[in-house]
Scaffold this motif. Structure first.
Motif, short mmCIF file in Angstrom:
data_model
loop_
_atom_site.label_atom_id
_atom_site.label_comp_id
_atom_site.label_asym_id
_atom_site.label_seq_id
_atom_site.Cartn_x
_atom_site.Cartn_y
_atom_site.Cartn_z
N ARG A 170 0.83 -1.20 0.00
CA ARG A 170 0.00 0.00 0.00
C ARG A 170 0.87 1.26 0.00
O ARG A 170 0.62 2.21 -0.75
N PHE A 229 -2.75 -5.15 -6.27
CA PHE A 229 -1.43 -4.62 -6.59
C PHE A 229 -0.87 -5.22 -7.89
O PHE A 229 0.10 -4.70 -8.44
N PHE A 273 3.75 -6.17 -9.53
CA PHE A 273 4.21 -5.97 -8.15
C PHE A 273 4.80 -7.27 -7.61
O PHE A 273 5.89 -7.28 -7.02
N ASN A 318 4.44 5.37 -5.72
CA ASN A 318 4.44 5.24 -7.18
C ASN A 318 3.27 5.96 -7.84
O ASN A 318 3.12 5.88 -9.07
N ARG A 360 0.10 5.19 -7.46
CA ARG A 360 -0.98 4.23 -7.74
C ARG A 360 -2.00 4.24 -6.59
O ARG A 360 -2.25 3.24 -5.92
N ALA A 380 2.50 1.73 -3.31
CA ALA A 380 1.54 2.23 -4.30
C ALA A 380 1.39 3.73 -4.21
O ALA A 380 1.34 4.44 -5.23
N ALA A 393 -4.92 1.60 -6.52
CA ALA A 393 -4.61 0.24 -6.09
C ALA A 393 -4.62 0.13 -4.57
O ALA A 393 -5.13 -0.85 -4.01
N ALA A 394 -4.08 1.16 -3.89
CA ALA A 394 -4.07 1.14 -2.43
C ALA A 394 -5.48 1.18 -1.87
O ALA A 394 -5.83 0.44 -0.94
#
Length: 429
Positions: free
Chosen positions: A144, A200, A204, A150, A152, A147, A155-156
């Protein structure tokens, strides 16, 4: 949907404050959706376990939830901190090393919790299952955090939502069929944490498994020596400051005695989870602003952070008050007195208020790499908190032992505010 896309729904007015306020509300609203889902699922799990399990088993479950929060902080200090710090330094080579170390951190944490649960009287099977859950949940927390670094965010949030939904549905089904017991509850926690890794994605996992085959754990030593040893010391000392009561009460008075504290603290868990989750969102943003020497941006982020945490705390107070005033039976069962639960909830609310004030400057100092200085604060506050908590526990019992935690939090708040002010005065010129 990305936060930037959601923000396009805000009115494009000429007044900056109106649009800025809208963007801030949407940003925290979207980002908080995941932590709220996790908090809601843990709240439901606590209610189900409270009603279905004996006080001792409920106390053990509550102790695990406290220690899992420590595992999250431990992972952040050793793994996420150097990755986030690279946003300032521009270095990239530390990522594979940190990915490899993450496996060791999560595995080692699970092993330590397994031993602690056995020492606390948990049966072998339950201790093993809860330890696996703790290790998996800590690994999910690393994913998390990565993410967020990055960019993202979706996604988290999806991972949080999936975990919350899986746990609520599985435990809800057990409750409806009256099949709740300690081992099945532990299995549902583990299963939910495993499912929550799915958002993820394959890339990942290729990175994480690939890191196991590259390099040596010895390559992490320079990172530990120069940076994360101080963040680790800070986390351990802070844990002693904020959760000394959980360890002292559990191992001195027993898990059954901790159950009362856990029940009162349960009412403030939403605010507590927000204080754990939102720093992972704001720490990379602060690091980028510091790297760009955008001091106005740093101040704006810190103010927004404080407003968001304050709103979460105020909302939690209203929720807790409504439960105790209107439906106290929701959190009470035979053996728990309403006045005692309300007292623990009130003390927890005061502690959360102090923590709300000290989290934003603490995260600013983390983003700035001031881990050695933060560790020095924890040395004093940890010693004060443990000593005061132990003295109050032996003299007045478990409930008033929370006064030691409050004293330690006040020490941290005073020092961290002054340190953040001094750092800004030195750098923001």
């Amino acid at each position: 949907m990305a936060i930037a896309e959601v923000a396009q729904t805000c009115p494009r007015t000429s007044g900056f404050s109106a649009r800025a306020g809208c963007v801030t509300m949407l940003r925290y609203g979207v980002s908080a959706a995941g932590p709220v889902a996790v908090s809601g699922a843990h709240f439901l799990a606590s209610l189900i376990f409270l009603r279905a399990l004996p006080a001792r088993e409920f106390g053990l479950f509550s102790f695990v939830m406290v220690v899992v929060s420590f595992g999250m902080s431990l992972n952040v200090s050793l793994i996420s901190v150097p990755i986030t710090r690279n946003l300032v330094t521009g270095e990239k080579h530390t990522r594979p090393i940190c990915f490899q170390m993450n496996w060791l951190v999560c595995g080692g944490f699970a092993a330590l919790l397994f031993a602690a649960l056995l020492a606390g009287g948990a049966p072998l099977g339950q201790a093993a299952m809860l330890a696996l859950f703790a290790g998996t949940f800590t690994f999910r927390w690393f994913a998390r955090c990565l993410a967020f670094v990055n960019g993202r965010t979706a996604a988290a949030i999806q991972s949080d939502m999936l975990y919350g939904a899986a746990l609520a549905i599985s435990l809800g089904a057990l409750a409806l069929t009256r099949q709740v017991n300690f081992i099945l509850g532990s299995e549902m926690l583990l299963l939910s944490a495993l499912l929550a890794l799915a958002p993820f994605g394959p890339k990942f996992f290729r990175q994480q498994f690939g890191a196991l085959l590259r390099g040596s754990p010895k390559d992490y030593w320079p990172i530990f020596r120069d940076l994360t040893r101080w963040s680790l010391i800070g986390v351990v000392l802070t844990e002693l400051t904020v959760n000394a009561h959980a360890y002292l009460v559990t191992f001195i008075s027993g898990a059954g005695s901790f159950a009362l504290l856990a029940l009162g603290m349960l009412l403030m868990r939403p605010a507590s989870l927000m204080q754990s989750a939102l720093p992972d969102l704001e720490r990379p943003v602060m690091a980028r602003a510091i790297a760009a020497r955008d001091w106005d941006g740093v101040n704006r982020i810190q103010r927004r952070f404080l407003y968001g945490l304050s709103a979460a705390w105020a909302g939690n107070i209203l929720l807790a008050g409504a439960i105790l005033a209107l439906v106290p039976a929701l959190v009470l069962k035979k053996g728990y007195a309403l006045d005692q639960v309300a007292l623990v909830a009130a003390l927890s609310a005061v502690i959360m208020a102090v923590r709300t004030l000290r989290v934003p400057p603490s995260v600013l100092l983390q983003a700035a790499g001031q881990f050695k200085q933060l560790a020095s604060i924890g040395t004093v506050s940890g010693a004060i908190s443990v000593a005061a908590t132990l003295a109050l526990l032996l003299a007045f019992g478990p409930v008033l032992s929370l006064g030691g935690i409050l004293l330690g939090e006040l020490v941290i708040l005073a020092r961290v505010v002054q340190m953040a002010r001094d750092w800004k005065a030195q750098h923001a010129r």
